[in-house]
Structure formats: C-alpha cells, structure tokens
Design an enzyme around this catalytic site. Sequence first.
Site, short mmCIF file in Angstrom:
data_model
loop_
_atom_site.label_atom_id
_atom_site.label_comp_id
_atom_site.label_asym_id
_atom_site.label_seq_id
_atom_site.Cartn_x
_atom_site.Cartn_y
_atom_site.Cartn_z
N MET A 1 -8.98 8.21 0.00
CA MET A 1 -9.84 8.59 1.14
C MET A 1 -10.33 10.01 0.96
SD MET A 1 -7.38 7.24 4.16
CE MET A 1 -6.64 5.60 4.13
N ASP B 1 -4.79 3.66 -1.96
CA ASP B 1 -5.88 3.98 -1.04
C ASP B 1 -6.37 5.40 -1.27
OD1 ASP B 1 -6.11 1.63 0.70
OD2 ASP B 1 -4.01 2.08 1.19
N SER C 1 0.84 -1.20 0.00
CA SER C 1 0.00 0.00 0.00
C SER C 1 0.87 1.25 0.00
CB SER C 1 -0.90 0.01 1.23
OG SER C 1 -1.44 1.31 1.37
N HIS D 1 -8.41 1.18 -4.05
CA HIS D 1 -9.35 0.95 -2.94
C HIS D 1 -9.99 2.30 -2.60
CE1 HIS D 1 -9.64 -0.22 1.64
NE2 HIS D 1 -10.81 -0.07 1.09
N ASP E 1 -6.73 -6.39 4.16
CA ASP E 1 -6.12 -5.06 4.19
C ASP E 1 -6.12 -4.49 5.61
OD1 ASP E 1 -5.17 -2.58 3.56
OD2 ASP E 1 -6.87 -1.97 2.31
N HIS F 1 -1.13 -1.18 -4.43
CA HIS F 1 -2.40 -0.89 -3.74
C HIS F 1 -2.48 0.62 -3.49
CE1 HIS F 1 -5.93 -1.93 -1.30
NE2 HIS F 1 -5.51 -1.03 -0.42
N MET G 1 -12.17 4.59 -0.52
CA MET G 1 -12.83 4.79 0.77
C MET G 1 -13.52 6.15 0.70
SD MET G 1 -9.78 3.22 3.07
CE MET G 1 -8.66 3.33 1.67
N MET H 1 -11.60 -5.56 5.32
CA MET H 1 -10.81 -4.65 6.16
C MET H 1 -10.49 -5.35 7.47
SD MET H 1 -10.10 -1.83 4.56
CE MET H 1 -9.07 -1.41 5.96
#
Length: 230
Positions: free
Chosen positions: A38, A36, A9, A67, A176, A34, A69, A138
């Site tokens: 957010m 992330d 990540s 991913h 994750d 990966h 979020m 998660m």
Amino acid sequence: MRKTKIAPSLLAADFGNLRRDVEMVNNSDADWHHIDVMDGVFVPNISYGMPVIKAIQKHATKPLDVHLMIVDPDRYINTFAELGASILTVHYEACTHLHRTIQAIKAKGMKAGVSLNPHSNINLLEDIINDIDLVLLMSVNPGFGGQSFIDNTYVKIKALKELINIKKATALIEIDGGVTSENAKKLTEAGADVLVAGSFVFKSENPAQTILDLKRAADGNYEQKVVNNR
Ligand code: DX5
Ligand code: ZN
C-alpha cells in the site's frame, strides 16, 4: 474434488517476528504467501516496502502472491519480478493502460492478476479476462485488515464465474477481506478458488490450525498435507 487455495495475508503478521510467521505459513497447509503493498495514495494506508518484502522472500518457501494497492504500478513491475513475486496483481482502478500493464507483468515471467474494488462491476473485465491469470475481488474496501466482509461479494463471484465460463477463460477467482471459516464454504460454492485471510489467521491462538480449519471449511473433503508444526 475442489482444491481451494489459502493465502494468509502477512499484513496481519507480527512484524517483530516476521520470520517466525513466514515459517509458520511455510509449514502449514497454506498455498501462497499474500503480500499487501500500500502506498498511502491509492489507499489511505502504507504497509511495507521492498526491504521488508526482500526479508519475507528470503524465508518464504511458497509462491509470493503480491497485491499492489498503489497508483501507477507499472513503475515497479521489474522490482517485484526481482523480488521473486510469482503472482503480481494490480488494481483495475489504478491502471490507465491495463492491457499494457498485464503484458509487462507476463513478460517478466509472473502471473498477472487484476483486482476490483467493491464498487467496480465485473463487466469491466469482459475485454481483459482472457489475458489474465487471476481476478482478486476485494470483499472489503482495500487499505486495512480486520474489516467486515461485504455481502454483495457473493453476487460478484457468481457473475465473474459466469463471465469466465462464457469466455472460456482460465483466471482463478481470489477473495480478499473479511474471510473466515464461517464464510469460506459459501465463497467456494459461489466459485472462489483462492481465499486470502489476514486477521482470522494471525490473530488466532494457533494460526497453523486456523489455516487447516479454513481449508477444511472451504473443501469439506480436504486431507491434511502437513503434519508438523502443530
Ligand atoms: C486489505 C488487504 C487484505 C487484508 C485482509 O486491503 O488487501 O489482504 O490483509 O485482511 P483481513 O483478512 O483481516 O480482512
Ligand atoms: Zn490483499
């Protein structure tokens, strides 16, 4: 022979040396990058946005595992397709019309993933499991790297594996949060196919070596693919 994928990540990368860290992943035994995303609404933190992902994409040579979020992820499906995402994962908890969202992701040529927060039961996926390519469980509350692994995840992996088998589905199981070489084997034994690791990789002295350690911890018989960069 088991073939566990490792997805470092980039949230835990050194953003001042992002290209270096992306290239480290390129040259390592890792399988995916990966990423992330957010929004400060779905989770209490903001990570990075499109210009940074564009820079990552420019240097990355492995599939981008994105991913999301964020609330209402449908707004950005086209954008992430244009940014070169191979896998686009949305949160079950953030989608009112999840089936439609999954179809929209696939229509853009990406693999579709669904993520469950630690409190969300596997049964929620019963009517969508045959439509998706990946389930991201998660194993910490989303929003931050470096948190400790929640033990209840093992039970969830087993329940998910059972659901996948009963439904004859093909979705991969990705874990994750709080992944280390200490829990990697137990995770893959429970049924995990993909392990995400942020701090464990990037805060280590030799991240490429740590990725290899993770691979070996996950699959005892793993044979190293790459010999450069270390
Ligand atoms: C957390 C993110 C994770 C995070 C994992 O919300 O989804 O991908 O980067 O970080 P570690 O491996 O440090 O728990
Ligand atoms: Zn993640």
